[in-house]
Motif scaffolding. Sequence first.
Motif, PDB file in Angstrom:
ATOM      1  N   ALA A  35      23.449  11.970   4.736  1.00 19.49           N
ATOM      2  CA  ALA A  35      22.944  11.304   5.942  1.00 19.49           C
ATOM      3  C   ALA A  35      24.066  10.581   6.671  1.00 19.49           C
ATOM      4  O   ALA A  35      24.120  10.559   7.909  1.00 19.49           O
ATOM      5  CB  ALA A  35      21.848  10.315   5.564  1.00 19.49           C
ATOM      6  N   LEU A  36      24.990  10.016   5.905  1.00 24.69           N
ATOM      7  CA  LEU A  36      26.122   9.329   6.507  1.00 24.69           C
ATOM      8  C   LEU A  36      27.011  10.295   7.283  1.00 24.69           C
ATOM      9  O   LEU A  36      27.481   9.980   8.381  1.00 24.69           O
ATOM     10  CB  LEU A  36      26.938   8.624   5.415  1.00 24.69           C
ATOM     11  CG  LEU A  36      28.155   7.822   5.875  1.00 24.69           C
ATOM     12  CD1 LEU A  36      27.720   6.643   6.746  1.00 24.69           C
ATOM     13  CD2 LEU A  36      28.950   7.323   4.678  1.00 24.69           C
TER      14      LEU A  36
ATOM     15  N   VAL B  14      26.047  13.083   8.643  1.00 23.65           N
ATOM     16  CA  VAL B  14      25.336  13.530   9.849  1.00 23.65           C
ATOM     17  C   VAL B  14      25.491  12.518  10.964  1.00 23.65           C
ATOM     18  O   VAL B  14      25.622  12.867  12.149  1.00 23.65           O
ATOM     19  CB  VAL B  14      23.841  13.769   9.525  1.00 23.65           C
ATOM     20  CG1 VAL B  14      23.047  13.987  10.804  1.00 23.65           C
ATOM     21  CG2 VAL B  14      23.696  14.972   8.603  1.00 23.65           C
ATOM     22  N   THR B  15      25.475  11.235  10.622  1.00 18.59           N
ATOM     23  CA  THR B  15      25.628  10.191  11.641  1.00 18.59           C
ATOM     24  C   THR B  15      27.078  10.051  12.107  1.00 18.59           C
ATOM     25  O   THR B  15      27.334   9.402  13.105  1.00 18.59           O
ATOM     26  CB  THR B  15      25.131   8.839  11.115  1.00 18.59           C
ATOM     27  OG1 THR B  15      25.864   8.493   9.936  1.00 18.59           O
ATOM     28  CG2 THR B  15      23.651   8.902  10.791  1.00 18.59           C
ATOM     29  N   HIS B  16      28.003  10.641  11.361  1.00 17.60           N
ATOM     30  CA  HIS B  16      29.425  10.624  11.738  1.00 17.60           C
ATOM     31  C   HIS B  16      29.937  12.065  11.774  1.00 17.60           C
ATOM     32  O   HIS B  16      30.557  12.540  10.813  1.00 17.60           O
ATOM     33  CB  HIS B  16      30.243   9.784  10.762  1.00 17.60           C
ATOM     34  CG  HIS B  16      29.889   8.329  10.785  1.00 17.60           C
ATOM     35  ND1 HIS B  16      28.781   7.830  10.140  1.00 17.60           N
ATOM     36  CD2 HIS B  16      30.503   7.270  11.388  1.00 17.60           C
ATOM     37  CE1 HIS B  16      28.716   6.531  10.333  1.00 17.60           C
ATOM     38  NE2 HIS B  16      29.735   6.159  11.081  1.00 17.60           N
ATOM     39  N   PRO B  17      29.644  12.788  12.863  1.00 20.10           N
ATOM     40  CA  PRO B  17      30.005  14.210  12.942  1.00 20.10           C
ATOM     41  C   PRO B  17      31.491  14.482  12.748  1.00 20.10           C
ATOM     42  O   PRO B  17      31.864  15.562  12.282  1.00 20.10           O
ATOM     43  CB  PRO B  17      29.559  14.597  14.365  1.00 20.10           C
ATOM     44  CG  PRO B  17      28.547  13.572  14.748  1.00 20.10           C
ATOM     45  CD  PRO B  17      28.975  12.307  14.069  1.00 20.10           C
TER      46      PRO B  17
ATOM     47  N   SER C 171      20.406  17.805   0.877  1.00 18.66           N
ATOM     48  CA  SER C 171      19.819  16.574   1.422  1.00 18.66           C
ATOM     49  C   SER C 171      18.534  16.840   2.197  1.00 18.66           C
ATOM     50  O   SER C 171      17.663  15.973   2.284  1.00 18.66           O
ATOM     51  CB  SER C 171      20.833  15.868   2.335  1.00 18.66           C
ATOM     52  OG  SER C 171      21.075  16.632   3.502  1.00 18.66           O
TER      53      SER C 171
END
Length: 206
Positions: free
Chosen positions: A63-64, A66-69, A134
Amino acid sequence: MSDSTFLMYLLALAGAFLLPGPDMALVLATGAARGVATALVTAVGIAGARAVHVALSGAGLAALMVTHPQALQWVKWAGAAYLLYLALRLLQSALSSKTAQEAAAPATAHGARASLVRGFLTNLLNPKALLFCSMFLPQFVVGSEQVGMQYLRLGAVLVLMGLLFDALYAVLAARLARRLRGKPSPYGKFVLPTVFVLLAGRLVLG
């Protein structure tokens, strides 16, 4: 988890492992070019990386990313660079002056270790494998109790089932290669390097 839900989980995993992907391509190419033993060692390396992905997805790293491409992009480029490096090493080996007898010699402990690391890093540096864990595993977590144990059991099944499919692909590829051995091709030694180059392109462009 009910029996019907678990059966659905197994069927979904089987469908995922039957779809062509980098892991399947690596095991098939290794089995055809290097034999079943080397392909099985590579499959064990892939299984180890899958276990790491399960742990990382459980820890929330997916998830981390995904939030930081940008971090995801760096992992993709690192994976592609590693695959191209492997392709170059294999191409150098194919063009070297080794005799056919030397090339067919049993894998040494160093060769087995290299195959294990190759399988492990090829899967580990594929961010899609982490994202798959995930997104896929939480769908089969039931309720809010013992989530960690549920995740552990689901992850263990995923790793073991993936290893089973990869072992099957390794055996099938090696057997097919043996059947075709009577029809040698001068381009056979370039199959594995080509596969790594294609996997690198797929990883970057996918």
